[in-house]
Design an enzyme around this catalytic site. Structure first.
Site, mmCIF file in Angstrom:
data_model
loop_
_atom_site.group_PDB
_atom_site.id
_atom_site.type_symbol
_atom_site.label_atom_id
_atom_site.label_comp_id
_atom_site.label_asym_id
_atom_site.label_seq_id
_atom_site.Cartn_x
_atom_site.Cartn_y
_atom_site.Cartn_z
ATOM 1 N N HIS A 11 0.840 -1.194 0.000
ATOM 2 C CA HIS A 11 0.000 0.000 0.000
ATOM 3 C C HIS A 11 0.880 1.249 0.000
ATOM 4 O O HIS A 11 2.040 1.207 0.391
ATOM 5 C CB HIS A 11 -0.918 -0.005 1.214
ATOM 6 C CG HIS A 11 -1.988 -1.047 1.127
ATOM 7 N ND1 HIS A 11 -3.015 -1.124 2.031
ATOM 8 C CD2 HIS A 11 -2.206 -2.051 0.243
ATOM 9 C CE1 HIS A 11 -3.811 -2.128 1.706
ATOM 10 N NE2 HIS A 11 -3.328 -2.713 0.627
ATOM 11 N N CYS A 30 -2.018 -0.815 7.500
ATOM 12 C CA CYS A 30 -1.303 0.449 7.343
ATOM 13 C C CYS A 30 -1.472 1.335 8.579
ATOM 14 O O CYS A 30 -0.544 2.048 8.966
ATOM 15 C CB CYS A 30 -1.756 1.175 6.084
ATOM 16 S SG CYS A 30 -1.162 0.380 4.574
ATOM 17 N N GLU A 85 0.865 3.884 1.857
ATOM 18 C CA GLU A 85 1.338 4.275 3.189
ATOM 19 C C GLU A 85 2.542 3.437 3.595
ATOM 20 O O GLU A 85 3.527 3.951 4.132
ATOM 21 C CB GLU A 85 0.234 4.096 4.236
ATOM 22 C CG GLU A 85 -1.063 4.792 3.928
ATOM 23 C CD GLU A 85 -2.061 3.896 3.194
ATOM 24 O OE1 GLU A 85 -1.737 3.356 2.113
ATOM 25 O OE2 GLU A 85 -3.182 3.748 3.700
ATOM 26 N N CYS A 126 -6.028 1.216 5.645
ATOM 27 C CA CYS A 126 -6.563 -0.054 6.135
ATOM 28 C C CYS A 126 -5.988 -0.331 7.530
ATOM 29 O O CYS A 126 -5.163 0.428 8.036
ATOM 30 C CB CYS A 126 -6.192 -1.181 5.175
ATOM 31 S SG CYS A 126 -4.423 -1.562 5.154
#
Length: 128
Positions: free
Chosen positions: A60, A91, A62, A88
């Site tokens: 992801h 993260c 992040e 999410c």
């Protein structure tokens, strides 16, 4: 241009077809890291499988931005994360551990547990 708009531009670097996400980490009014969702270093830039589903190994935005901080001599204590989509759960755990104190995002994620965890940890969460 705002940092959130810049994160949206950065998201366009992603090879993912289903969703392109961008993230910037800002500290003392300076961008100290950036990231977008994609495959790990050295892997082919194909984020979806034959059925069009996101491969589980996709990082992801992040996580990419936070891992860049870890490789640099910098730190993200007290920083703000600007991200195009709400983080999410996985993260959000990284955000907490990285010392980020504020998260600014644009679009909601399909589940809210990541945002709930950030709020529970005392991190300021802002949606624009």
């Amino acid at each position: 241009m705002s940092y959130l708009e810049m994160a949206a531009v950065w998201a366009k670097n992603s090879y993912c077809v289903r969703r392109q996400v961008g993230a910037l980490i800002v500290k003392d009014n300076m961008i100290i890291s950036d990231g977008y969702n994609g495959m790990p270093k050295g892997f082919e830039n194909v984020c979806e499988d034959e059925q069009g589903l996101t491969k589980p190994c996709v990082l992801h935005a992040e996580a990419n931005a936070i891992s860049k901080i870890a490789k640099s001599g910098n730190n993200s204590n007290g920083a703000t994360l600007y991200v195009t989509d709400a983080p999410c759960m996985e993260c959000s755990k990284l955000i907490i551990q990285a010392g980020i104190q504020r998260v600014v995002y644009h679009k909601d994620y399909r589940v809210r547990d990541g945002l709930d965890l950030l709020i529970r940890a005392g991190i300021e969460v802002v949606q624009y």
